[in-house]
Scaffold this motif. Sequence first.
Motif, PDB file in Angstrom:
ATOM      1  N   GLY A 114       0.638  -1.255   0.119  1.00 51.23           N
ATOM      2  CA  GLY A 114      -0.063  -0.114   0.039  1.00 51.23           C
ATOM      3  C   GLY A 114       0.856   1.067  -0.160  1.00 51.23           C
ATOM      4  O   GLY A 114       0.758   2.265  -0.787  1.00 51.23           O
ATOM      5  N   ARG A 115       1.877   1.183   0.808  1.00 50.14           N
ATOM      6  CA  ARG A 115       2.763   2.511   0.794  1.00 50.14           C
ATOM      7  C   ARG A 115       3.517   2.696  -0.574  1.00 50.14           C
ATOM      8  O   ARG A 115       3.649   3.752  -1.030  1.00 50.14           O
ATOM      9  CB  ARG A 115       3.769   2.376   2.051  1.00 50.14           C
ATOM     10  N   ILE A 116       3.928   1.539  -1.014  1.00 46.80           N
ATOM     11  CA  ILE A 116       4.565   1.653  -2.397  1.00 46.80           C
ATOM     12  C   ILE A 116       3.844   2.440  -3.340  1.00 46.80           C
ATOM     13  O   ILE A 116       4.102   3.136  -3.776  1.00 46.80           O
ATOM     14  CB  ILE A 116       5.267   0.116  -2.938  1.00 46.80           C
ATOM     15  N   HIS A 117       2.460   1.744  -3.427  1.00 43.08           N
ATOM     16  CA  HIS A 117       1.458   2.509  -4.381  1.00 43.08           C
ATOM     17  C   HIS A 117       1.327   4.072  -4.105  1.00 43.08           C
ATOM     18  O   HIS A 117       0.718   4.680  -5.013  1.00 43.08           O
ATOM     19  CB  HIS A 117       0.150   1.508  -4.507  1.00 43.08           C
ATOM     20  N   ALA A 118       1.383   4.077  -2.856  1.00 43.61           N
ATOM     21  CA  ALA A 118       0.943   5.750  -2.211  1.00 43.61           C
ATOM     22  C   ALA A 118       2.324   6.595  -2.678  1.00 43.61           C
ATOM     23  O   ALA A 118       1.849   7.543  -3.059  1.00 43.61           O
ATOM     24  CB  ALA A 118       0.796   5.591  -0.609  1.00 43.61           C
TER      25      ALA A 118
ATOM     26  N   ASP B 241       2.977  17.275  -3.876  1.00 42.49           N
ATOM     27  CA  ASP B 241       1.632  17.299  -3.267  1.00 42.49           C
ATOM     28  C   ASP B 241       0.902  15.877  -2.776  1.00 42.49           C
ATOM     29  O   ASP B 241       0.565  15.603  -1.762  1.00 42.49           O
ATOM     30  CB  ASP B 241       0.680  18.219  -3.987  1.00 42.49           C
ATOM     31  N   VAL B 242       1.075  15.003  -3.896  1.00 39.54           N
ATOM     32  CA  VAL B 242       0.782  13.641  -3.598  1.00 39.54           C
ATOM     33  C   VAL B 242       1.644  12.945  -2.668  1.00 39.54           C
ATOM     34  O   VAL B 242       1.176  12.244  -1.694  1.00 39.54           O
ATOM     35  CB  VAL B 242       0.694  12.924  -4.892  1.00 39.54           C
ATOM     36  N   LEU B 243       2.783  13.147  -2.823  1.00 39.98           N
ATOM     37  CA  LEU B 243       3.697  12.565  -1.656  1.00 39.98           C
ATOM     38  C   LEU B 243       3.507  13.212  -0.211  1.00 39.98           C
ATOM     39  O   LEU B 243       3.408  12.479   0.801  1.00 39.98           O
ATOM     40  CB  LEU B 243       5.243  12.818  -1.882  1.00 39.98           C
TER      41      LEU B 243
ATOM     42  N   GLY C  67       1.654  12.261   5.445  1.00 41.05           N
ATOM     43  CA  GLY C  67       0.650  12.737   6.326  1.00 41.05           C
ATOM     44  C   GLY C  67      -0.017  11.588   6.785  1.00 41.05           C
ATOM     45  O   GLY C  67      -0.219  11.605   7.884  1.00 41.05           O
ATOM     46  N   ARG C  68      -0.365  10.687   5.829  1.00 38.18           N
ATOM     47  CA  ARG C  68      -1.100   9.891   6.245  1.00 38.18           C
ATOM     48  C   ARG C  68      -0.314   8.692   7.047  1.00 38.18           C
ATOM     49  O   ARG C  68      -0.911   8.119   8.069  1.00 38.18           O
ATOM     50  CB  ARG C  68      -1.979   8.942   5.107  1.00 38.18           C
TER      51      ARG C  68
ATOM     52  N   GLY D  98      -1.981  13.197  11.975  1.00 40.63           N
ATOM     53  CA  GLY D  98      -1.990  14.024  12.925  1.00 40.63           C
ATOM     54  C   GLY D  98      -1.593  15.201  12.405  1.00 40.63           C
ATOM     55  O   GLY D  98      -1.124  15.486  11.390  1.00 40.63           O
ATOM     56  N   ALA D  99      -1.485  16.341  13.378  1.00 37.60           N
ATOM     57  CA  ALA D  99      -1.058  17.672  12.974  1.00 37.60           C
ATOM     58  C   ALA D  99       0.573  17.695  12.865  1.00 37.60           C
ATOM     59  O   ALA D  99       1.093  17.003  13.765  1.00 37.60           O
ATOM     60  CB  ALA D  99      -1.519  18.386  14.363  1.00 37.60           C
ATOM     61  N   VAL D 100       0.865  18.348  11.791  1.00 42.60           N
ATOM     62  CA  VAL D 100       2.247  18.514  11.667  1.00 42.60           C
ATOM     63  C   VAL D 100       2.702  19.590  10.893  1.00 42.60           C
ATOM     64  O   VAL D 100       2.025  20.145  10.354  1.00 42.60           O
ATOM     65  CB  VAL D 100       2.737  17.266  10.554  1.00 42.60           C
TER      66      VAL D 100
END
Length: 84
Positions: free
Chosen positions: A15-19, A28-30, A35-36, A42-44
């Motif tokens: 899942g992370r590879i695909h994300a 922006d996608v990264l 963030g997820r 959480g707040a960062v």
Amino acid sequence: AVGGRVKTMARALNGRIHAYEPGLADPDVLAAALGRNLYRGGAVAPEALARMVGYVRAAAGELAAQGFDSLAAGRVRFAELEPA
């Protein structure tokens, strides 16, 4: 038991590879994927997330520039982390 845990870890990795893969071309996608996954939604601070995006993209570029033989032999270079 162990097999179930390994399967769960493999699914998470996949899942992370695909994300992250599309995120290497689009910061922006990264940022959304990090963030997820890294910050668990959480707040960062935006500056911290931007630094992580920059590092991940630099590290991917550094790894891509290394030859397979070097990687297979365990000689791996990662991008330098810039001081805050």
